[in-house]
Design a protein around this motif. Structure first.
Motif, PDB file in Angstrom:
ATOM      1  N   ALA A 157      -4.713   5.770  -2.080  1.00 22.17           N
ATOM      2  CA  ALA A 157      -3.469   4.870  -1.808  1.00 22.17           C
ATOM      3  C   ALA A 157      -3.465   3.501  -2.938  1.00 22.17           C
ATOM      4  O   ALA A 157      -4.634   2.971  -2.871  1.00 22.17           O
ATOM      5  CB  ALA A 157      -3.714   3.943  -0.234  1.00 22.17           C
ATOM      6  N   LEU A 158      -2.514   3.460  -3.596  1.00 21.06           N
ATOM      7  CA  LEU A 158      -2.356   2.372  -4.487  1.00 21.06           C
ATOM      8  C   LEU A 158      -2.129   1.118  -3.863  1.00 21.06           C
ATOM      9  O   LEU A 158      -1.010   1.121  -3.044  1.00 21.06           O
ATOM     10  CB  LEU A 158      -1.516   2.821  -5.701  1.00 21.06           C
ATOM     11  N   GLY A 159      -2.648   0.161  -3.966  1.00 15.52           N
ATOM     12  CA  GLY A 159      -2.322  -1.366  -3.575  1.00 15.52           C
ATOM     13  C   GLY A 159      -1.692  -2.042  -4.718  1.00 15.52           C
ATOM     14  O   GLY A 159      -2.181  -2.337  -5.788  1.00 15.52           O
ATOM     15  N   ILE A 160      -0.453  -2.266  -4.666  1.00 15.68           N
ATOM     16  CA  ILE A 160       0.344  -2.896  -5.950  1.00 15.68           C
ATOM     17  C   ILE A 160       0.712  -4.366  -5.416  1.00 15.68           C
ATOM     18  O   ILE A 160       1.311  -4.522  -4.342  1.00 15.68           O
ATOM     19  CB  ILE A 160       1.773  -2.081  -5.935  1.00 15.68           C
ATOM     20  N   PHE A 161       0.396  -5.203  -6.398  1.00 17.86           N
ATOM     21  CA  PHE A 161       0.241  -6.763  -6.099  1.00 17.86           C
ATOM     22  C   PHE A 161       1.676  -7.236  -6.644  1.00 17.86           C
ATOM     23  O   PHE A 161       1.964  -6.725  -7.684  1.00 17.86           O
ATOM     24  CB  PHE A 161      -0.711  -7.319  -6.722  1.00 17.86           C
ATOM     25  N   LEU A 162       2.288  -8.123  -5.850  1.00 20.23           N
ATOM     26  CA  LEU A 162       3.396  -8.860  -6.436  1.00 20.23           C
ATOM     27  C   LEU A 162       3.189 -10.522  -6.255  1.00 20.23           C
ATOM     28  O   LEU A 162       2.626 -10.949  -5.368  1.00 20.23           O
ATOM     29  CB  LEU A 162       4.647  -8.433  -5.477  1.00 20.23           C
ATOM     30  N   THR A 163       3.636 -10.928  -7.034  1.00 26.70           N
ATOM     31  CA  THR A 163       3.719 -12.467  -7.041  1.00 26.70           C
ATOM     32  C   THR A 163       5.211 -13.085  -7.366  1.00 26.70           C
ATOM     33  O   THR A 163       6.218 -11.871  -7.666  1.00 26.70           O
ATOM     34  CB  THR A 163       2.927 -13.233  -8.129  1.00 26.70           C
ATOM     35  N   ASP A 204       0.899  -0.961   0.104  1.00 23.45           N
ATOM     36  CA  ASP A 204       0.105   0.050   0.072  1.00 23.45           C
ATOM     37  C   ASP A 204       0.836   1.218  -0.046  1.00 23.45           C
ATOM     38  O   ASP A 204       1.691   1.409   0.804  1.00 23.45           O
ATOM     39  CB  ASP A 204      -0.900   0.118   1.172  1.00 23.45           C
ATOM     40  N   VAL A 205       0.777   2.114  -0.905  1.00 29.06           N
ATOM     41  CA  VAL A 205       1.642   3.330  -1.272  1.00 29.06           C
ATOM     42  C   VAL A 205       0.863   4.473  -1.551  1.00 29.06           C
ATOM     43  O   VAL A 205      -0.204   4.612  -2.024  1.00 29.06           O
ATOM     44  CB  VAL A 205       2.604   2.899  -2.500  1.00 29.06           C
ATOM     45  N   TYR A 206       1.511   5.561  -1.176  1.00 30.18           N
ATOM     46  CA  TYR A 206       0.939   7.021  -1.590  1.00 30.18           C
ATOM     47  C   TYR A 206       2.056   7.429  -2.682  1.00 30.18           C
ATOM     48  O   TYR A 206       3.283   7.215  -2.477  1.00 30.18           O
ATOM     49  CB  TYR A 206       1.060   7.795  -0.509  1.00 30.18           C
ATOM     50  N   HIS A 207       1.654   8.321  -3.785  1.00 32.39           N
ATOM     51  CA  HIS A 207       2.547   9.159  -4.433  1.00 32.39           C
ATOM     52  C   HIS A 207       2.638  10.512  -3.981  1.00 32.39           C
ATOM     53  O   HIS A 207       1.251  10.792  -3.768  1.00 32.39           O
ATOM     54  CB  HIS A 207       2.296   9.297  -5.895  1.00 32.39           C
ATOM     55  N   ASP A 208       3.600  11.207  -3.266  1.00 38.40           N
ATOM     56  CA  ASP A 208       3.760  12.428  -2.831  1.00 38.40           C
ATOM     57  C   ASP A 208       3.836  13.545  -3.856  1.00 38.40           C
ATOM     58  O   ASP A 208       4.209  14.500  -3.445  1.00 38.40           O
ATOM     59  CB  ASP A 208       4.480  12.341  -1.748  1.00 38.40           C
ATOM     60  N   GLY A 209       3.801  13.097  -5.241  1.00 35.86           N
ATOM     61  CA  GLY A 209       4.027  14.269  -6.103  1.00 35.86           C
ATOM     62  C   GLY A 209       5.296  14.195  -6.696  1.00 35.86           C
ATOM     63  O   GLY A 209       5.655  14.626  -7.729  1.00 35.86           O
ATOM     64  N   THR A 210       6.132  13.477  -6.081  1.00 39.17           N
ATOM     65  CA  THR A 210       7.719  13.326  -6.454  1.00 39.17           C
ATOM     66  C   THR A 210       7.799  11.748  -6.596  1.00 39.17           C
ATOM     67  O   THR A 210       8.364  11.311  -7.810  1.00 39.17           O
ATOM     68  CB  THR A 210       8.441  13.955  -5.521  1.00 39.17           C
TER      69      THR A 210
END
Length: 449
Positions: A406-412, A115-121
């Motif tokens: 908040a983006l949820g980025i999935f990994l396998t 779970d991530v935020y993009h802060d503009g940078t």
């Protein structure tokens, strides 16, 4: 095609939404959703998809893969391979740690959602949820349904939008894990198994996952821990149906709170060890999704365990994070008191924003009390990440407001496996999670070149 910054693309989308007859303003409302997904999510969908710059998202996902490797190396790097010492350091009691280690291999499966935020940078990691109990694997249905709306399909074509089907990636993993226990060419039967008494609360979400897996050609059955039986040959069954794979939707905390106790997981472990029914994933994932594990990566006390390239990765991906303890250094609590407006306090094993204290939403007195609670229970303090706002058009009122996601980025094991977004109005509070903020909305994520 020239590259468009995400904010410019969002503004273009909203401008087209505001034009009468453009076909975008009510595209989500007009999208035909499959029935279980409709029941689970229709009332919670944002009126537009979320956009992300494809190369930037791919680069961050690659960083997450490297971060996963650092996380699972922590017992070896910091505690000479002693998992019990590692577990104690992140605040797990002996009973909890023993359950997580049961049937563990020393290296958990690479399956999770960051779970991530993009802060503009750049993107910053808030939490790294590992294990098969992470939610949202069905959310690409949003993208697929929206692409069948002509107005949106035209916009997507003009701007080169793309997405990764999370359910398809999950189905590939499940087929791979089932290979040792199914005949060549046969499809596995999978049990999506929750803790006892939990299907009543989460059944509609589980049915949406079941529907998404059926679209991938997989037979997935829903049940609870207590409904699973072991045959004399060790194979697990659910209401009489043999299971090739158990897709674990229960967490260690549920087993610890269950009157049957952690022993309720023993049939799953024995069947997995005997090679009769695969348990995916093992409870071991919980050792590394605990938020205090991220604090270990961020804490300068351990910085010499990482080389310069690894420290650079941690600096660009992680916000400042520290575990608080009543027995810890008083200086750390003093720093946290002074930096109230820049910190958030989270329980190490919490989820969905539950039991979280937001410094910039607290008074000084409330924050002092929050810090006492946090220190008593081993919370982590994390630096505030201010997410970049994006415009969202409301088709009911015609107004445009700023939202954050908040983006949820999935990994396998195969790397990046798709993303979804949880979004709130920018002035709607700090917690972006449906379980603790009912105004939160869900959306699929499309990438642009």
């Amino acid at each position: 095609m020239t590259e468009l910054p995400t904010t410019v693309l969002s503004r273009m989308y909203v401008d087209e939404c505001r034009r009468e007859g453009g076909g975008l303003g009510d595209a989500v409302a007009r999208a035909e959703l499959p029935p279980a997904f409709d029941e689970a999510w229709r009332a919670h969908l944002l009126s537009r998809p979320w956009f992300a710059h494809g190369p930037e998202l791919a680069a961050f996902a690659a960083d997450l893969e490297r971060l996963f490797e650092l996380l699972v190396s922590l017992p070896r790097r910091l505690f000479d391979g002693d998992v019990e010492r590692y577990a104690a350091e992140i605040g797990l009691g002996p009973r909890h740690a023993a359950l997580l280690c049961r049937a563990g291999s020393g290296r958990p499966d690479k399956l999770g959602r960051a779970d991530v935020y993009h802060d503009g940078t750049s993107y910053k990691l808030l939490e790294f949820n590992l294990g098969s109990e992470v939610g949202g694997t069905d959310m690409a249905v949003f993208n697929q349904s929206l692409l069948r709306v002509p107005g949106f399909a035209d916009f997507a074509r003009r701007h080169g939008l793309d997405h990764v089907d999370i359910a398809a990636r999950m189905a590939a993993v499940l087929r791979d894990r089932a290979r040792p226990v199914v005949a060549a060419g046969a499809e596995p039967v999978i049990g999506l198994i929750e803790g006892n008494g939990a299907v009543a609360a989460y059944g509609r979400l589980m049915r949406a996952v079941q529907e998404a897996m059926a679209a991938q050609g997989l037979d997935l059955r829903i049940g609870e821990v207590g409904e699973v039986r072991a045959r004399t040959d060790g194979k697990l069954t659910l209401r009489g149906t043999p299971l090739d794979v158990v897709l674990r939707n229960f967490a260690a905390g549920q087993l610890l709170d269950d009157p049957a106790g952690p022993e309720a997981a023993e049939p799953f472990v024995r069947a997995h060890e005997a090679g009769r029914t695969v348990l995916f994933t093992s409870l071991e994932s919980g050792l590394y999704s605990h938020k205090s594990a991220l604090a270990l990566l961020s804490d300068p006390r351990w910085s010499t365990a990482f080389d310069a390239e690894e420290r650079a990765l941690l600096d660009r991906v992680l916000p400042w994070s520290r575990t608080l303890r009543a027995s810890g250094p008083a200086e750390l609590l003093d720093v946290c008191r002074e930096r109230r407006e820049h910190l958030i306090l989270k329980p190490g094993a919490g989820y969905g924003g539950m039991d979280t204290f937001v410094g910039w939403e607290c008074s000084d007195a409330q924050w002092r009390q929050a810090l006492e609670t946090a220190a008593a229970h081993g919370y982590i303090a994390q630096e505030r990440v201010v997410p970049r706002p994006e415009p969202v058009h409301d088709p009911a009122t015609g107004t445009v407001d700023d939202w954050i996601a908040a983006l949820g980025i999935f990994l396998t094991d195969d790397g990046y496996a798709g993303a979804h977004a949880r979004a709130n109005r920018a002035d709607g509070g700090a917690i972006v999670a449906i379980s603790s903020n009912p105004d939160t909305r869900m959306a699929g994520v499309f990438t642009h070149p």
